[in-house]
Design an enzyme around this catalytic site. Structure first.
Site, PDB file in Angstrom:
ATOM      1  N   LYS A  65      -2.218  10.228  -9.922  1.00 23.81           N
ATOM      2  CA  LYS A  65      -2.971   9.312  -9.064  1.00 23.81           C
ATOM      3  C   LYS A  65      -4.101  10.034  -8.389  1.00 23.81           C
ATOM      4  O   LYS A  65      -3.862  11.125  -7.863  1.00 23.81           O
ATOM      5  CB  LYS A  65      -2.001   8.762  -8.011  1.00 23.81           C
ATOM      6  CG  LYS A  65      -2.620   7.849  -7.000  1.00 23.81           C
ATOM      7  CD  LYS A  65      -1.595   7.495  -5.967  1.00 23.81           C
ATOM      8  CE  LYS A  65      -2.269   6.589  -4.955  1.00 23.81           C
ATOM      9  NZ  LYS A  65      -1.362   6.192  -3.913  1.00 23.81           N
ATOM     10  N   LYS A 110      -0.682  13.885  -7.076  1.00 20.20           N
ATOM     11  CA  LYS A 110      -1.458  12.988  -6.218  1.00 20.20           C
ATOM     12  C   LYS A 110      -2.542  13.800  -5.528  1.00 20.20           C
ATOM     13  O   LYS A 110      -2.253  14.766  -4.821  1.00 20.20           O
ATOM     14  CB  LYS A 110      -0.541  12.323  -5.188  1.00 20.20           C
ATOM     15  CG  LYS A 110      -1.280  11.322  -4.298  1.00 20.20           C
ATOM     16  CD  LYS A 110      -0.321  10.628  -3.361  1.00 20.20           C
ATOM     17  CE  LYS A 110      -1.037   9.605  -2.510  1.00 20.20           C
ATOM     18  NZ  LYS A 110      -0.137   8.982  -1.536  1.00 20.20           N
TER      19      LYS A 110
HETATM   20  C1  PBG Z   1       0.294   6.907   0.812  1.00 16.86           C
HETATM   21  C2  PBG Z   1      -0.446   6.169  -0.247  1.00 16.86           C
HETATM   22  C3  PBG Z   1      -1.825   6.052  -0.391  1.00 16.86           C
HETATM   23  C4  PBG Z   1      -2.038   5.274  -1.514  1.00 16.86           C
HETATM   24  C5  PBG Z   1      -0.795   4.917  -2.014  1.00 16.86           C
HETATM   25  N1  PBG Z   1       0.185   5.497  -1.236  1.00 16.86           N
HETATM   26  C6  PBG Z   1      -2.917   6.510   0.478  1.00 16.86           C
HETATM   27  C7  PBG Z   1      -3.085   7.932   0.780  1.00 16.86           C
HETATM   28  O1  PBG Z   1      -2.387   8.805   0.267  1.00 16.86           O
HETATM   29  O2  PBG Z   1      -3.956   8.228   1.613  1.00 16.86           O
HETATM   30  C8  PBG Z   1      -3.374   4.897  -2.054  1.00 16.86           C
HETATM   31  C9  PBG Z   1      -3.385   3.720  -2.960  1.00 16.86           C
HETATM   32  C10 PBG Z   1      -4.741   3.184  -3.247  1.00 16.86           C
HETATM   33  O3  PBG Z   1      -5.769   3.751  -2.831  1.00 16.86           O
HETATM   34  O4  PBG Z   1      -4.810   2.151  -3.932  1.00 16.86           O
HETATM   35  N2  PBG Z   1       1.490   6.262   1.149  1.00 16.86           N
END
Ligand code: PBG
Length: 325
Positions: free
Chosen positions: A248, A196
């Site tokens: 992601k 991520k």
């Molecule tokens: C954190 C989380 C995020 C997203 C999913 N889980 C945001 C981040 O890490 O700042 C982003 C999902 C998206 O942008 O569609 N719990």
């Protein structure tokens, strides 16, 4: 001429026959937001067509997903501001909005859909970080693990088929697996947000969850410059017991999706995030792009790179459209 690749492109039927990649609704997951204290679904302005849901409207969404043949949903909770604290304790409260939403959806659809919950504290902490802070404001990895375990357990109790740790704390998968197993939740799956990245493409999501974050997540999410590290993170999570590993965002990280898919023997998920959705919707609203073709191309590209499971805000629409075609 002996070799004419164009022969296989002559008709729609011919192209359909030899297509290497098809995106099926069963492999899609729909990320959805459930918000405490609202009485009507509220559209997210930066994500036109996506809503913060009530406990009632989320049941309808779940039913529509089953009817359309979508594989699963990934639930995110949005608490009241006054419920947020430094630890994010409403995250593991059985009466917290996310846990109630899990139970409501399970009541509605049973096992017809994979009901997955986001297992991360950022929506629930007053400071908006994914973990607890040390006195100097650094996100404390090891102190956060225990809180993730509480959250995952509460989600399993509420009825989640799958939990999905997305906070990028080291060791989170092993810690959660152990906690679940100790309480008898040996069949609750873990979809790990493995690779991520600290991405600008999460921007619209911050509105969707009413994020209170100031600053960034660069001390725990990955540097977009790093490709090998994405594979390393996925391999570590598999060694810790992840059932599914995720990359992601998706579209700008297809190299990482491809690397992970080539190297692992568990299903690989990719999350087409809020910014990917918002950019395409905005261009389409301006008449600058053919909306449906662009959606389909974005999804088939993620699949072609090697994703088995795709999390996308177009899951429901895509599945409904597939039924008509
Ligand atoms: C954190 C989380 C995020 C997203 C999913 N889980 C945001 C981040 O890490 O700042 C982003 C999902 C998206 O942008 O569609 N719990």
């Amino acid at each position: 001429m002996k070799f004419r690749p164009r022969r296989l492109r002559t008709t729609a039927a011919m192209r359909g026959l030899v297509a290497e990649t098809r995106v099926h609704p069963h492999q899609l997951m729909y990320p959805v937001f459930v918000r405490e204290g609202i009485t009507e679904p509220t559209e997210i302005s930066a994500m036109p067509g996506q809503y913060q849901h009530t406990l009632d409207s989320i049941r309808n969404v779940a039913t529509h997903l089953v009817e359309a043949g979508v594989g699963g949903m990934d639930l995110f909770g949005v608490p009241l501001d006054e419920q947020k604290d430094k630890q994010g304790s409403i995250a593991w409260d059985p009466n917290g909005i996310l846990n109630r939403a899990i139970t409501a959806v399970r009541e509605e659809v049973g096992d017809a859909l994979v009901v997955c919950a986001d297992t991360c504290l950022d929506e629930f902490t007053s400071h908006g970080h994914c973990g607890v802070l040390t006195p100097s404001g650094y996100v404390d990895n090891d102190a956060t693990l225990e809180l993730y375990a509480r959250m995952a357990l509460s989600q399993a109790h509420a009825g989640a088929h799958m939990v999905s740790p997305s906070g990028m704390m080291d060791g989170q998968v092993a810690y959660i697996r152990k906690a679940l197993d100790n309480e008898g939740f040996t069949e609750t799956a873990i979809m790990a947000y493995s690779a991520k990245y600290a991405s600008a493409f999460f921007g619209p999501f911050r509105e969707a969850v009413g994020s209170t974050l100031h600053g960034d997540r660069k001390s725990y999410q990955q540097d977009p410059a790093n490709r090998k590290e994405g594979l390393r993170e996925a391999l570590l999570d598999i060694a810790e017991g992840a059932d599914i590993v995720m990359v992601k965002p998706a579209s700008h990280y297809l190299d990482v999706v491809g690397d992970v898919a080539a190297s692992v023997d568990v299903p690989v998920a990719a999350y087409q995030v809020s910014g990917e959705y918002a950019m395409l919707e905005a261009a389409a609203q301006n008449g600058w792009i053919d909306r449906e073709r662009a959606i389909d191309e974005s999804l088939v590209s993620i699949s072609r790179a090697g994703a088995d499971v795709i999390l996308t805000y177009w899951a429901l629409e895509y599945a409904q459209r597939s039924q008509k075609n």
